[in-house]
Design a protein around this motif. Structure first.
Motif, PDB file in Angstrom:
ATOM      1  N   PRO A 264       0.683  -1.324  -0.033  1.00  0.00           N
ATOM      2  CA  PRO A 264      -0.005  -0.155  -0.007  1.00  0.00           C
ATOM      3  C   PRO A 264       0.791   1.143  -0.070  1.00  0.00           C
ATOM      4  CG  PRO A 264       0.174  -1.149   2.267  1.00  0.00           C
ATOM      5  CD  PRO A 264       0.628  -1.939   1.290  1.00  0.00           C
ATOM      6  N   ALA A 265       0.456   2.290  -0.603  1.00  0.00           N
ATOM      7  CA  ALA A 265       1.013   3.716  -0.668  1.00  0.00           C
ATOM      8  C   ALA A 265       0.009   4.628   0.088  1.00  0.00           C
ATOM      9  CB  ALA A 265       1.068   3.995  -2.074  1.00  0.00           C
ATOM     10  N   ASP A 266       0.709   5.680   0.460  1.00  0.00           N
ATOM     11  CA  ASP A 266       0.022   6.686   1.194  1.00  0.00           C
ATOM     12  C   ASP A 266      -0.638   7.704   0.222  1.00  0.00           C
ATOM     13  OD1 ASP A 266       2.795   7.285   0.610  1.00  0.00           O
ATOM     14  OD2 ASP A 266       2.579   8.851   2.074  1.00  0.00           O
ATOM     15  N   GLY A 267      -0.812   7.641  -0.765  1.00  0.00           N
ATOM     16  CA  GLY A 267      -1.164   8.617  -2.062  1.00  0.00           C
ATOM     17  C   GLY A 267      -0.843   7.976  -3.393  1.00  0.00           C
ATOM     18  N   PRO A 268      -0.876   9.087  -4.225  1.00  0.00           N
ATOM     19  CA  PRO A 268      -0.471   8.791  -5.563  1.00  0.00           C
ATOM     20  C   PRO A 268       0.948   7.984  -5.589  1.00  0.00           C
ATOM     21  CG  PRO A 268      -1.763  10.892  -5.490  1.00  0.00           C
ATOM     22  CD  PRO A 268      -1.401  10.571  -4.122  1.00  0.00           C
ATOM     23  N   SER A 269       1.253   7.062  -6.222  1.00  0.00           N
ATOM     24  CA  SER A 269       2.561   6.479  -6.074  1.00  0.00           C
ATOM     25  C   SER A 269       2.821   6.139  -7.602  1.00  0.00           C
ATOM     26  CB  SER A 269       2.600   5.422  -5.256  1.00  0.00           C
ATOM     27  OG  SER A 269       4.157   4.698  -5.177  1.00  0.00           O
ATOM     28  N   VAL A 270       4.079   6.448  -8.159  1.00  0.00           N
ATOM     29  CA  VAL A 270       4.595   5.956  -9.419  1.00  0.00           C
ATOM     30  C   VAL A 270       5.180   4.475  -9.249  1.00  0.00           C
ATOM     31  CG1 VAL A 270       4.411   7.980 -10.637  1.00  0.00           C
ATOM     32  CG2 VAL A 270       6.685   7.179  -9.452  1.00  0.00           C
ATOM     33  N   GLY A 271       5.634   4.160  -8.062  1.00  0.00           N
ATOM     34  CA  GLY A 271       6.575   2.772  -7.764  1.00  0.00           C
ATOM     35  C   GLY A 271       6.831   2.706  -6.366  1.00  0.00           C
ATOM     36  N   VAL A 272       7.058   1.509  -5.979  1.00  0.00           N
ATOM     37  CA  VAL A 272       7.560   1.123  -4.692  1.00  0.00           C
ATOM     38  C   VAL A 272       8.600   0.138  -4.800  1.00  0.00           C
ATOM     39  CG1 VAL A 272       5.165   1.338  -3.476  1.00  0.00           C
ATOM     40  CG2 VAL A 272       5.685  -0.805  -4.599  1.00  0.00           C
ATOM     41  N   TRP A 273       9.642   0.233  -4.127  1.00  0.00           N
ATOM     42  CA  TRP A 273      10.881  -0.648  -4.111  1.00  0.00           C
ATOM     43  C   TRP A 273      11.668  -0.910  -2.754  1.00  0.00           C
ATOM     44  CZ3 TRP A 273      10.467   3.893  -7.026  1.00  0.00           C
ATOM     45  CH2 TRP A 273      11.348   4.916  -6.468  1.00  0.00           C
ATOM     46  N   ASP A 274      12.755  -1.431  -2.828  1.00  0.00           N
ATOM     47  CA  ASP A 274      13.458  -1.881  -1.635  1.00  0.00           C
ATOM     48  C   ASP A 274      12.795  -2.605  -0.690  1.00  0.00           C
ATOM     49  OD1 ASP A 274      15.125  -0.205  -3.220  1.00  0.00           O
ATOM     50  OD2 ASP A 274      15.517   1.238  -1.788  1.00  0.00           O
ATOM     51  N   PRO A 275      12.048  -3.661  -0.932  1.00  0.00           N
ATOM     52  CA  PRO A 275      11.498  -4.272   0.041  1.00  0.00           C
ATOM     53  C   PRO A 275      12.369  -4.975   0.989  1.00  0.00           C
ATOM     54  CG  PRO A 275      11.434  -5.570  -1.769  1.00  0.00           C
ATOM     55  CD  PRO A 275      12.012  -4.400  -2.232  1.00  0.00           C
ATOM     56  N   HIS A 276      11.566  -4.995   2.397  1.00  0.00           N
ATOM     57  CA  HIS A 276      12.726  -5.694   3.546  1.00  0.00           C
ATOM     58  C   HIS A 276      11.583  -6.322   4.382  1.00  0.00           C
ATOM     59  CE1 HIS A 276      15.243  -6.141   7.089  1.00  0.00           C
ATOM     60  NE2 HIS A 276      15.812  -6.691   6.218  1.00  0.00           N
ATOM     61  N   LEU A 277      11.615  -7.597   4.554  1.00  0.00           N
ATOM     62  CA  LEU A 277      10.425  -8.412   5.353  1.00  0.00           C
ATOM     63  C   LEU A 277      11.036  -8.794   6.724  1.00  0.00           C
ATOM     64  CD1 LEU A 277       9.840  -8.430   2.050  1.00  0.00           C
ATOM     65  CD2 LEU A 277       8.601 -10.607   2.633  1.00  0.00           C
ATOM     66  N   LEU A 278      10.003  -8.727   7.627  1.00  0.00           N
ATOM     67  CA  LEU A 278      10.211  -9.182   8.782  1.00  0.00           C
ATOM     68  C   LEU A 278       8.962 -10.031   9.606  1.00  0.00           C
ATOM     69  CD1 LEU A 278      12.012  -9.319  11.321  1.00  0.00           C
ATOM     70  CD2 LEU A 278      11.045  -7.180  12.271  1.00  0.00           C
ATOM     71  N   TRP A 284       3.563  -9.800   9.990  1.00  0.00           N
ATOM     72  CA  TRP A 284       4.260  -9.362   9.160  1.00  0.00           C
ATOM     73  C   TRP A 284       4.642  -7.858   9.098  1.00  0.00           C
ATOM     74  CZ3 TRP A 284       7.849 -12.425   6.773  1.00  0.00           C
ATOM     75  CH2 TRP A 284       7.726 -13.676   6.592  1.00  0.00           C
ATOM     76  N   LEU A 285       5.885  -7.328   9.251  1.00  0.00           N
ATOM     77  CA  LEU A 285       6.089  -5.913   8.763  1.00  0.00           C
ATOM     78  C   LEU A 285       6.823  -5.942   7.398  1.00  0.00           C
ATOM     79  CD1 LEU A 285       7.419  -4.743  12.297  1.00  0.00           C
ATOM     80  CD2 LEU A 285       5.216  -4.093  11.217  1.00  0.00           C
ATOM     81  N   VAL A 286       6.511  -4.971   6.884  1.00  0.00           N
ATOM     82  CA  VAL A 286       7.278  -4.732   5.226  1.00  0.00           C
ATOM     83  C   VAL A 286       7.841  -3.330   5.314  1.00  0.00           C
ATOM     84  CG1 VAL A 286       7.293  -4.917   2.834  1.00  0.00           C
ATOM     85  CG2 VAL A 286       5.935  -6.738   4.012  1.00  0.00           C
ATOM     86  N   GLY A 287       8.962  -3.225   5.106  1.00  0.00           N
ATOM     87  CA  GLY A 287       9.618  -1.683   5.060  1.00  0.00           C
ATOM     88  C   GLY A 287      10.012  -1.560   3.466  1.00  0.00           C
ATOM     89  N   TYR A 288       9.671  -0.550   2.940  1.00  0.00           N
ATOM     90  CA  TYR A 288      10.009  -0.285   1.487  1.00  0.00           C
ATOM     91  C   TYR A 288      10.095   1.266   1.336  1.00  0.00           C
ATOM     92  CZ  TYR A 288       4.697  -0.229   1.512  1.00  0.00           C
ATOM     93  OH  TYR A 288       3.425  -0.071   1.993  1.00  0.00           O
ATOM     94  N   VAL A 289      10.095   1.752  -0.006  1.00  0.00           N
ATOM     95  CA  VAL A 289       9.923   3.243  -0.304  1.00  0.00           C
ATOM     96  C   VAL A 289       8.795   3.267  -1.309  1.00  0.00           C
ATOM     97  CG1 VAL A 289      12.182   3.719   0.315  1.00  0.00           C
ATOM     98  CG2 VAL A 289      11.638   3.332  -2.086  1.00  0.00           C
ATOM     99  N   SER A 290       8.331   4.557  -1.292  1.00  0.00           N
ATOM    100  CA  SER A 290       7.201   4.842  -2.545  1.00  0.00           C
ATOM    101  C   SER A 290       7.667   6.255  -3.080  1.00  0.00           C
ATOM    102  CB  SER A 290       5.932   4.794  -1.590  1.00  0.00           C
ATOM    103  OG  SER A 290       4.830   5.372  -2.671  1.00  0.00           O
ATOM    104  N   ALA A 291       7.406   6.254  -4.216  1.00  0.00           N
ATOM    105  CA  ALA A 291       7.555   7.546  -4.931  1.00  0.00           C
ATOM    106  C   ALA A 291       6.368   8.387  -5.557  1.00  0.00           C
ATOM    107  CB  ALA A 291       8.570   7.081  -6.131  1.00  0.00           C
TER     108      ALA A 291
END
Length: 438
Positions: A264-278, A284-291
């Motif tokens: 999920p993104a917090d608004g309009p997003s052209v991409g998500v990447w760099d996933p890290h899972l725990l 589950w927690l997943v960290g990533y970035v949204s653009a």
């Protein structure tokens, strides 16, 4: 494929597949690239980079849809790009073929001219970046009893995003003595290469910038879909795929089947990447970035009882150039411990079991530039790592080493020369620091 020249003579290397013939030609003074397919012949020669009077080795590479010619001089120095083409532009029909396993299996190699030490096989790398610790699902470093730390990395190809791929490396902490600490020395060993076949596609991609973790009896590989990213496309986007397999991904060459991991993104997003899972006691927690656009990106954290039902937990849109979102699971710090600014990761955890690390690039807002940020599980600032910050946006990959930490990351040192350009960067940087707050 590559070969050593005899007596500095002329040499031609060829890769031939159905509907496409690729040639690297060296005449003793100049290099050129010849492509011949159903849309006709194309000849590429760089007026500046193509002149080579002291080549000792010649290479012809097909990485993704990129075809490249590289040479090495008599000193055994670094490989330098002499010509490059993207088949997606010159031969679109062939570009679709070169990703299919059947076409690659029938690929024929050859040469014309005197040569020795002819080698054909997978491409290595012109730089390593996006290093991330291979872990168990609960965040512990993966331990197979050898004492080695395992890392996932992006092996940079001779060109942009689509020429790279995912690789696996073993780091021997015992080999990191004083003389080799800054450069890795012989402590880092390449052990595997990983490629992704996406859901509904016959093609194989070198998707990268991800995380490899052991979940019970299976390996989970989460990668970002940089393998065919083209920023000039109107619909350019990046997503995350997740593959599960019982194969041993730590050794050999593998193609894994990846399915979309909806983040999920917090608004309009052209991409998500760099996933890290725990995996935690609650799910589950997943960290990533949204653009919000290319390239303006910020850290995001999602949570859920399973990876199919993730929901947004936290986001920090004020950070505009932050990558490598990393989840660090640590025991709670003592109640009277004050992490303070400039804390090591152990001091920054406070009462939370999960710490989030992000790398704030130098294009971020004032006060959030060129630093390793330490955040809590709601992405609230808790301090920064007291460590040197290399060039580019290096990832904050921490690994325990005795009573210390190892920070294993990368910089933007370029390789391959002007023709290969951006995307070939990445020297491995290793730093050692104390676990305690400073």
């Amino acid at each position: 494929m590559r070969a050593e020249l005899l007596d500095a003579g002329a040499l031609t290397l060829t890769l031939a597949g159905s509907g496409l013939l690729l040639r690297a030609v060296y005449d003793g003074q100049h290099c050129r690239l010849e492509l011949d397919g159903v849309t006709g012949p194309v000849l590429l020669r760089s007026r500046r980079a193509g002149r080579v009077e002291a080549a000792s080795s010649l290479a012809l590479c097909l990485t993704g849809t990129y075809v490249s010619v590289l040479t090495q001089d008599h000193t055994g120095g670094p490989w330098t790009g002499r010509a490059r083409a993207d088949l997606a532009t010159t031969h679109p029909a062939a570009a679709r073929l070169v990703r299919t396993p059947a076409w690659l299996e029938d690929l024929q190699v050859g040469h014309d001219g005197p040569a020795h030490s002819l080698v054909a096989g997978g491409f290595g790398q012109l730089g390593l970046r996006d290093l991330r610790l291979v872990t168990h699902a609960d965040g512990r470093p993966y331990d197979d009893g050898t004492g080695l730390l395992r890392f996932l990395a992006t092996s940079a190809g001779p060109g942009p995003f689509g020429s790279g791929h995912t690789s696996v490396w073993a780091l021997d902490p015992a080999a990191l003595d004083h003389s080799t600490l800054d450069h890795g020395g012989g402590a880092l060993t390449h052990t595997a290469d990983l490629f992704v076949r996406r859901l509904g596609s016959r093609g194989v991609h070198g998707d990268h910038a991800g995380h490899l973790l052991r979940d019970d009896d299976a390996w989970l590989l989460a990668t970002s879909t940089w393998g065919d990213f083209d920023p000039d496309r109107d619909d350019a986007s990046v997503a995350v795929t997740l593959a599960a397999t019982g194969a041993d991904l730590l050794t050999g060459v593998h193609v894994v089947a990846g399915e979309p991991l909806p983040l999920p993104a917090d608004g309009p997003s052209v991409g998500v990447w760099d996933p890290h899972l725990l995996r935690t006691g609650d799910g589950w927690l997943v960290g990533y970035v949204s653009a919000t656009r290319f390239f303006r990106f910020h850290p995001v954290l999602a949570e859920g009882p399973d990876l199919d039902t993730l929901r947004l937990r936290a986001t920090d849109p004020e950070r505009r150039a932050s990558e490598g979102t990393t989840l660090l699971a640590l025991p709670p710090a003592p109640p009277d411990e004050d992490p303070g600014d400039g804390a090591g990761p152990g001091g920054a955890v406070g009462s939370s079991k999960t710490t989030v690390l992000v790398s704030d690039g130098r294009d971020g807002p004032r006060g959030l530039r060129g630093q390793w940020a330490v955040l809590d599980a709601d992405l609230r600032p808790r301090g920064v790592l007291a460590a040197a910050y290399p060039s580019n946006i290096p990832w904050p990959t921490l690994a325990p080493h005795g009573d210390d930490w190892l920070l294993v990351t990368f910089d933007d040192t370029r390789h391959g020369g002007r023709v290969c350009g951006y995307g070939t960067h990445g020297d491995v940087v290793v730093m050692r620091g104390s676990r305690s707050a400073s």
